[in-house]
Design an enzyme around this catalytic site. Sequence first.
Site, PDB file in Angstrom:
ATOM      1  CG  ASP A 258     -18.369 -33.380   9.624  1.00  0.00           C
ATOM      2  OD1 ASP A 258     -17.241 -33.524   9.548  1.00  0.00           O
ATOM      3  OD2 ASP A 258     -19.404 -33.086   8.397  1.00  0.00           O
TER       4      ASP A 258
ATOM      5  CD  GLU B 291     -16.986 -26.202   3.049  1.00  0.00           C
ATOM      6  OE1 GLU B 291     -17.006 -27.134   3.872  1.00  0.00           O
ATOM      7  OE2 GLU B 291     -17.661 -26.302   2.497  1.00  0.00           O
TER       8      GLU B 291
ATOM      9  CE  LYS C 255     -14.426 -32.802   7.803  1.00  0.00           C
ATOM     10  NZ  LYS C 255     -15.746 -31.570   7.637  1.00  0.00           N
TER      11      LYS C 255
ATOM     12  CG  ASP D  30     -21.683 -31.689   9.296  1.00  0.00           C
ATOM     13  OD1 ASP D  30     -21.401 -31.620   8.327  1.00  0.00           O
ATOM     14  OD2 ASP D  30     -22.092 -30.743   9.785  1.00  0.00           O
ATOM     15  CB  SER D  31     -22.165 -32.879   3.792  1.00  0.00           C
ATOM     16  OG  SER D  31     -21.947 -34.106   3.421  1.00  0.00           O
TER      17      SER D  31
ATOM     18  CD  GLU E  83     -18.278 -26.963  10.124  1.00  0.00           C
ATOM     19  OE1 GLU E  83     -18.706 -26.266  10.079  1.00  0.00           O
ATOM     20  OE2 GLU E  83     -18.506 -27.944   8.946  1.00  0.00           O
TER      21      GLU E  83
HETATM   22  O1  KIV Z   1     -19.515 -32.554   5.655  1.00  0.00           O
HETATM   23  C1  KIV Z   1     -19.179 -32.339   4.259  1.00  0.00           C
HETATM   24  O2  KIV Z   1     -19.489 -33.260   3.095  1.00  0.00           O
HETATM   25  C2  KIV Z   1     -18.040 -31.644   4.873  1.00  0.00           C
HETATM   26  C3  KIV Z   1     -16.859 -31.626   3.323  1.00  0.00           C
HETATM   27  C4  KIV Z   1     -17.351 -31.517   2.688  1.00  0.00           C
HETATM   28  C5  KIV Z   1     -15.934 -31.080   3.342  1.00  0.00           C
HETATM   29  O3  KIV Z   1     -17.971 -31.328   5.409  1.00  0.00           O
HETATM   30 NA    NA Z   2     -19.132 -31.726   7.210  1.00  0.00          NA
END
Ligand code: KIV
Ligand code: NA
Length: 264
Positions: A83, A180, A111, A44-45, A113
């Site tokens: 994510d 992280e 994934k 989600d980056s 959080e």
């Molecule tokens: O969203 C992302 O790119 C991430 C990584 C930095 C682990 O969660």
């Molecule tokens: Na992320």
Amino acid sequence: MAVTINTLREYKQNGEAFSALTSYDATFAQIVSEAGVDVILIGDSLGMVLQGNDSTLPVTMDQMVYHTSCVAKGNRGSLIMADMPFMSYGTVEAALENAAELMRAGAHMVKLEGTDWMKDTISALSERGVPVCAHLGLTPQFVNKFGGYKVQGRDEKAAEMMIEHACELEEAGADIILLECVPAPLAARITQAVKAPVIGIGAGSDTDGQVLVVHDMLGLTPGRKPRFVKNFLAETDSVQEALAAYVQQVRDRTFPSEEHTFKA
Ligand code: KIV
Ligand code: NA
């Protein structure tokens, strides 16, 4: 042969470090995969890297599904992790529905959080066939609770809590733990404490795997770069060579080095 969660478990058992990178489109997915990167993360980056937001919070499920389907088409045998965006797993029901969408779009796992509150969600997903990566430490969806992007687990009480959470989430069914921005000694303790493969970003060289945002490791991201980022394109002549250098340096544990690591 395609990478599965079993492949990652074998790497951990054999003490072989493995690599992961983000991708958000088919072209990057293909070259990242062909470079031998084991895990492709649709992070989600993308809310920051592609959309220009100052956090990951605005990212929607529809956007994650779209980018996951693009990545799935370019992929050549890497494990695809997607994510779950902010508040898409606020309840167990929402998590099941939204994870199913990402899996239908081509993800092999999702994934999330968070900490111990995710236990029920992780077991519900895991029991229904969705492998889960539990993201701990600096979880960017919590930036407003943290009051900024800060290294986590710096004092002994917080460190012990993080170890406990990692163990509890593995117990609940998490197949991978991602850490992280945590001090390297803590990441090493967590890597030892769980059987699940542990992937680190800004977590030192003792985790089982490493991940970076692909735009960061190619030196494309404007502005100040975080301590844990290395520009692999600076020492090579092409994107493909930079990706190969990353895979190799992760494998032989020359990346991350001290300069990329938080010691305490
Ligand atoms: O969203 C992302 O790119 C991430 C990584 C930095 C682990 O969660
Ligand atoms: Na992320």
